[in-house]
Design an enzyme around this catalytic site. Structure first.
Site, mmCIF file in Angstrom:
data_model
loop_
_atom_site.group_PDB
_atom_site.id
_atom_site.type_symbol
_atom_site.label_atom_id
_atom_site.label_comp_id
_atom_site.label_asym_id
_atom_site.label_seq_id
_atom_site.Cartn_x
_atom_site.Cartn_y
_atom_site.Cartn_z
ATOM 1 N N CYS A 1 1.203 3.870 3.090
ATOM 2 C CA CYS A 1 1.524 3.169 4.416
ATOM 3 C C CYS A 1 3.005 3.002 4.870
ATOM 4 C CB CYS A 1 0.820 1.715 4.438
ATOM 5 S SG CYS A 1 1.317 1.079 6.122
ATOM 6 N N CYS B 1 0.940 -1.205 0.042
ATOM 7 C CA CYS B 1 -0.059 0.015 -0.042
ATOM 8 C C CYS B 1 0.753 1.264 -0.105
ATOM 9 C CB CYS B 1 -0.752 -0.099 1.192
ATOM 10 S SG CYS B 1 -1.830 -1.445 1.468
ATOM 11 N N ASN C 1 -2.697 9.896 8.034
ATOM 12 C CA ASN C 1 -1.474 10.256 8.792
ATOM 13 C C ASN C 1 -0.298 10.216 7.703
ATOM 14 O OD1 ASN C 1 -2.751 10.007 11.416
ATOM 15 N ND2 ASN C 1 -2.655 8.006 10.841
ATOM 16 N N CYS D 1 -2.254 4.767 12.664
ATOM 17 C CA CYS D 1 -2.577 4.014 11.568
ATOM 18 C C CYS D 1 -1.451 4.252 10.302
ATOM 19 C CB CYS D 1 -3.782 4.158 10.990
ATOM 20 S SG CYS D 1 -5.133 3.495 11.854
ATOM 21 N N LEU E 1 -10.466 -0.669 2.631
ATOM 22 C CA LEU E 1 -10.991 -0.634 1.491
ATOM 23 C C LEU E 1 -10.438 0.671 0.559
ATOM 24 C CD1 LEU E 1 -12.775 -1.879 -0.639
ATOM 25 C CD2 LEU E 1 -14.792 -0.504 0.172
HETATM 26 N N1 SAH Z 1 -2.681 -5.095 6.378
HETATM 27 C C1 SAH Z 1 -4.047 -4.748 7.083
HETATM 28 C C2 SAH Z 1 -3.570 -4.648 8.524
HETATM 29 C C3 SAH Z 1 -2.791 -2.968 8.957
HETATM 30 S S1 SAH Z 1 -4.318 -2.046 9.535
HETATM 31 C C4 SAH Z 1 -5.010 -3.844 6.792
HETATM 32 O O1 SAH Z 1 -4.302 -3.300 5.594
HETATM 33 O O2 SAH Z 1 -5.891 -3.760 7.114
HETATM 34 C C5 SAH Z 1 -3.667 -0.427 9.309
HETATM 35 C C6 SAH Z 1 -4.873 0.386 8.740
HETATM 36 O O3 SAH Z 1 -4.390 1.709 8.632
HETATM 37 C C7 SAH Z 1 -5.452 -0.074 7.547
HETATM 38 O O4 SAH Z 1 -6.843 0.166 7.326
HETATM 39 C C8 SAH Z 1 -4.549 0.828 6.464
HETATM 40 O O5 SAH Z 1 -4.765 1.075 5.287
HETATM 41 C C9 SAH Z 1 -4.539 2.163 7.129
HETATM 42 N N2 SAH Z 1 -3.597 3.010 6.860
HETATM 43 C C10 SAH Z 1 -2.165 2.576 6.307
HETATM 44 N N3 SAH Z 1 -1.620 3.837 6.261
HETATM 45 C C11 SAH Z 1 -2.130 4.686 6.592
HETATM 46 C C12 SAH Z 1 -2.023 6.162 6.908
HETATM 47 N N4 SAH Z 1 -0.758 6.685 6.390
HETATM 48 N N5 SAH Z 1 -3.074 6.964 7.344
HETATM 49 C C13 SAH Z 1 -3.814 6.356 7.914
HETATM 50 N N6 SAH Z 1 -4.202 5.301 7.669
HETATM 51 C C14 SAH Z 1 -3.260 4.192 7.192
#
Ligand code: SAH
Length: 346
Positions: free
Chosen positions: A121, A118, A296, A339, A221
């Site tokens: 992230c 992603c 974030n 997150c 999603l």
């Molecule tokens: N791999 C799993 C578990 C990680 S959960 C998943 O994707 O669901 C971490 C959550 O934070 C996920 O919903 C992801 O999409 C979200 N996330 C990742 N980077 C982020 C960011 N920079 N700001 C806010 N949410 C983010």
């Protein structure tokens, strides 16, 4: 030749009982040891005080407990606690305790780094180094439970698999850890208080629905339009949205619990009317709710939090279709605990 000691937490209760029998000791000591390991989270045989010194020494001769250590604790201005957790091979993962008025939520990691890509992230930049073992996941939970008792005088109320890694890419170990967390022989926590979050691997959602329809499911999603999703979550090119939709419908048919969609709204990426309409259509297919997560920043200029106006339009459209929606403010941003920020910076 010296015997390589086995990690005792890889042994079943039966194996530990047989070990005692084979050393001319009563089998029930195996039950005691198992209780120390999984109910009382012992990290040393010396703690097992209802065993004789000789039996503790016998265990020590043949086994080790590969427990984790806290390498660093950071506390945010808002009370969120982030731990850098050192594993037996010196790799590090992060886990977070998020206190609210009456609740304490544990956010735990399932992999060192992440298998997926992603682009928004920070964890994905680490790549996947290895899967966590069940006991390493369990240790994060018992450690956060202890911190919650110490800092907030209450045990954990919820656990979310939203730390580093993709739980569905480490499915067997995540499920084994959940077994230990929920079983009366472990922490005895209700599965309803556990949420597994996935970026969306359809065949694993189906498998989980068949095997473990007891906890909650969240799907990250972020867009219900294929092209957008493929761009921001490139791995999803292999998993068409229709397959994801089908797997979620199957999950609901088995569990009768709503899926939560995690969703960040970014400027010029998914803040258009077409994106909003697509999400509403997607949500209507299976009972669901939407968590709009604050973005974030992780040092990628392509992504910027959308304007409040766009967020309000999402909320209005979802509410008009009676789809529950909440806006989730980030916690622990100042210590990179929110997150998407878990990246072993320290
Ligand atoms: N791999 C799993 C578990 C990680 S959960 C998943 O994707 O669901 C971490 C959550 O934070 C996920 O919903 C992801 O999409 C979200 N996330 C990742 N980077 C982020 C960011 N920079 N700001 C806010 N949410 C983010």
């Amino acid at each position: 030749m010296t015997e390589v000691k086995k990690d005792i937490r890889r042994c079943s209760k039966e194996e530990i009982c047989s070990f005692f029998v084979s050393h001319n000791a009563p089998s029930f000591h195996g039950n005691q040891v198992y209780e120390w390991l999984w109910q009382k989270a012992a990290i040393d045989f010396e703690q097992m005080t209802n065993l004789s010194k000789a039996h503790r020494a016998l265990l020590d001769k043949h086994f080790i407990i590969n427990h984790t250590n806290i390498a660093k604790v950071q506390i945010s201005d808002d009370g969120t606690i982030k731990n850098a957790v050192r594993l037996y091979d010196d790799k590090v993962v992060e886990s977070v305790l998020i206190p609210a008025k009456t609740r304490s939520t544990a956010c735990v990691s399932s992999q060192v780094g992440c298998s997926l890509d992603c682009t928004f992230c920070a964890t994905s930049q680490l790549k996947r180094m290895r899967n966590l073992n069940p006991d390493e996941i369990f240790d994060q939970v018992t450690m956060l439970n202890k911190q919650s008792l110490e800092h907030f005088e209450r045990p954990l109320s919820n656990i979310v698999f939203m730390g580093m890694g993709e739980p569905m890419m480490n499915y067997p170990n995540v499920m084994k850890a959940i077994d230990k967390i929920t079983s009366p022989e472990g922490m005895g926590m209700s599965p309803k208080r556990i949420t597994v979050s996935t970026s969306g691997i359809p065949k694993m959602i189906v498998k989980m629905a068949d095997e473990y329809p007891r906890f909650k499911l969240a799907v990250s999603l972020h867009s219900a339009i294929e092209e957008t999703r493929n761009q921001i979550m490139p791995f999803s090119t292999s998993f068409p949205l229709t397959d994801l939709q089908d797997s979620i419908r199957y999950w609901f048919s088995k569990t009768k619990t709503r899926v939560t969609y995690e969703y960040v709204v970014w400027k010029n990426i998914n803040d258009s009317k077409a994106e909003i309409d697509a999400l509403v259509r997607f949500c209507k297919k299976t009972p669901s709710k939407v968590n709009l997560i604050e973005y974030n920043p992780v040092g990628n200029d392509q992504f910027n939090q959308a304007d409040d106006d766009a967020i309000n339009q999402y909320v209005a459209a979802l509410e008009k279709s009676h789809i529950p929606v909440t806006i989730r403010r980030s916690r622990g941003k100042d210590i990179d605990a929110a997150c998407g920020q878990l990246a072993n910076k320290t």
